[in-house]
Motif scaffolding. Sequence first.
Motif, mmCIF file in Angstrom:
data_model
loop_
_atom_site.group_PDB
_atom_site.id
_atom_site.type_symbol
_atom_site.label_atom_id
_atom_site.label_comp_id
_atom_site.label_asym_id
_atom_site.label_seq_id
_atom_site.Cartn_x
_atom_site.Cartn_y
_atom_site.Cartn_z
ATOM 1 N N LEU A 130 45.667 38.151 27.825
ATOM 2 C CA LEU A 130 46.102 38.456 29.194
ATOM 3 C C LEU A 130 47.366 37.699 29.592
ATOM 4 O O LEU A 130 48.105 38.140 30.475
ATOM 5 C CB LEU A 130 44.982 38.099 30.188
ATOM 6 N N ALA A 131 47.613 36.585 28.949
ATOM 7 C CA ALA A 131 48.674 35.659 29.387
ATOM 8 C C ALA A 131 50.058 36.075 28.912
ATOM 9 O O ALA A 131 50.750 35.339 28.215
ATOM 10 C CB ALA A 131 48.341 34.248 28.912
ATOM 11 N N ASP A 132 50.468 37.249 29.293
ATOM 12 C CA ASP A 132 51.790 37.750 28.908
ATOM 13 C C ASP A 132 52.232 38.810 29.910
ATOM 14 O O ASP A 132 51.446 39.698 30.271
ATOM 15 C CB ASP A 132 51.735 38.344 27.498
ATOM 16 N N ASP A 133 53.469 38.715 30.344
ATOM 17 C CA ASP A 133 54.013 39.635 31.349
ATOM 18 C C ASP A 133 53.868 41.093 30.944
ATOM 19 O O ASP A 133 53.347 41.908 31.714
ATOM 20 C CB ASP A 133 55.500 39.330 31.572
ATOM 21 N N LEU A 177 41.858 35.385 27.325
ATOM 22 C CA LEU A 177 42.869 34.776 28.189
ATOM 23 C C LEU A 177 44.243 34.780 27.517
ATOM 24 O O LEU A 177 45.253 35.058 28.163
ATOM 25 C CB LEU A 177 42.458 33.354 28.557
ATOM 26 N N LYS A 178 44.288 34.517 26.218
ATOM 27 C CA LYS A 178 45.564 34.555 25.502
ATOM 28 C C LYS A 178 46.147 35.966 25.525
ATOM 29 O O LYS A 178 47.353 36.152 25.666
ATOM 30 C CB LYS A 178 45.378 34.094 24.049
ATOM 31 N N ILE A 186 41.106 40.440 37.998
ATOM 32 C CA ILE A 186 42.547 40.286 37.765
ATOM 33 C C ILE A 186 43.234 41.639 37.877
ATOM 34 O O ILE A 186 44.219 41.805 38.590
ATOM 35 C CB ILE A 186 42.820 39.651 36.384
ATOM 36 N N MET A 206 46.904 42.579 40.357
ATOM 37 C CA MET A 206 48.026 43.446 39.973
ATOM 38 C C MET A 206 48.746 44.028 41.189
ATOM 39 O O MET A 206 49.970 44.104 41.225
ATOM 40 C CB MET A 206 47.530 44.612 39.115
ATOM 41 N N LEU A 209 50.219 42.297 30.898
ATOM 42 C CA LEU A 209 49.679 42.497 32.248
ATOM 43 C C LEU A 209 50.202 43.805 32.832
ATOM 44 O O LEU A 209 49.457 44.563 33.464
ATOM 45 C CB LEU A 209 50.053 41.323 33.159
ATOM 46 N N PHE A 223 35.680 38.706 35.376
ATOM 47 C CA PHE A 223 36.952 38.193 35.908
ATOM 48 C C PHE A 223 38.128 39.072 35.508
ATOM 49 O O PHE A 223 39.136 39.121 36.218
ATOM 50 C CB PHE A 223 37.169 36.741 35.477
ATOM 51 N N LEU A 276 36.242 34.023 25.259
ATOM 52 C CA LEU A 276 37.027 33.737 26.460
ATOM 53 C C LEU A 276 38.476 33.375 26.184
ATOM 54 O O LEU A 276 39.388 33.955 26.791
ATOM 55 C CB LEU A 276 36.333 32.616 27.251
ATOM 56 N N VAL A 277 38.700 32.437 25.271
ATOM 57 C CA VAL A 277 40.078 32.004 25.021
ATOM 58 C C VAL A 277 40.934 33.145 24.487
ATOM 59 O O VAL A 277 42.087 33.302 24.909
ATOM 60 C CB VAL A 277 40.129 30.825 24.023
#
Lengths: 126, 126
Positions: free
Chosen positions: B24-27, B21-22, B97, B102, B30, B93, B17-18
Amino acid sequence: MSIIAYTHILVVISADLVHILKALADDNRLRILNLLRDGELCVCDIEAVLCIKQSNTSRHLNRLKVAEIIVSEKKSQWVYYRLNHETFVKFPFISIIINDEMGKINVCKKDLELLEKIKASGRCCD
Amino acid sequence: MSIIAYTHILVVISADLVHILKALADDNRLRILNLLRDGELCVCDIEAVLCIKQSNTSRHLNRLKVAEIIVSEKKSQWVYYRLNHETFVKFPFISIIINDEMGKINVCKKDLELLEKIKASGRCCD
DNA sequence: ATAGTATATGAGTATAATTGCATATACTCA
DNA sequence: TGAGTATATGCAATTATACTCATATACTAT
């Protein structure tokens, strides 16, 4: 994508997708959200379960709060944090992560057990 | 939480999971996932739409690939990347997203328009 | 073979995130 | 008022991430 509104000294920054994902993308913060599933907790409870420094705990909580994933409420000398379900309506994937994914993670299960023990045997607060 | 299996030289690291998420956590990442919604793309297409350097594009794609969010396939001199729907079954999830969030983001809409133009007026590949 | 194109990667730099320590602030209770 | 507790924050050190340039590798087509 961030809305910044200046009203006197008040500054409101509406959390967007990337900020929310960045806030979620950390082991300790995911563990905090897992603990908050059952209801509100104060900083010292979280600190005790995660076994991390108070200042660090406070900063992680602030990161989640800025992303609007949690909210805080001061009650006497304690600050209680809880999940911000308003944001979950806007971003339903957060609920799915917290409700469906957390349960699969071993550390999260152990954290909840430890939380129960701490709650039972005299907490720092309340 | 990572499962590491050694079979001869093969190393399989199951994404948790982490890490997802890491990733995914970038402009930029995404925006890449948004572009891949319609199907597979090669590096040069993505590079052109996002207007970022080739090496940077390649690294972002690798980050998503390591997290098992996308997969790649080499076809002659190009490498095509596409969404890894197997992972989406395990972590629903991510689909939410990509499919629901989006579309709300302006940059993502513009990226899709630009992609169509690039596809129409002679791409680098194919 | 050679030139050209597509992609990946090593090295270096800039920036951001995490953490701990010390301290400040806010509150309670005696 | 003063001591004690809970929380937040300034500062500094460490680590991680993102980015660029230069170069290596893999493939195509002449």
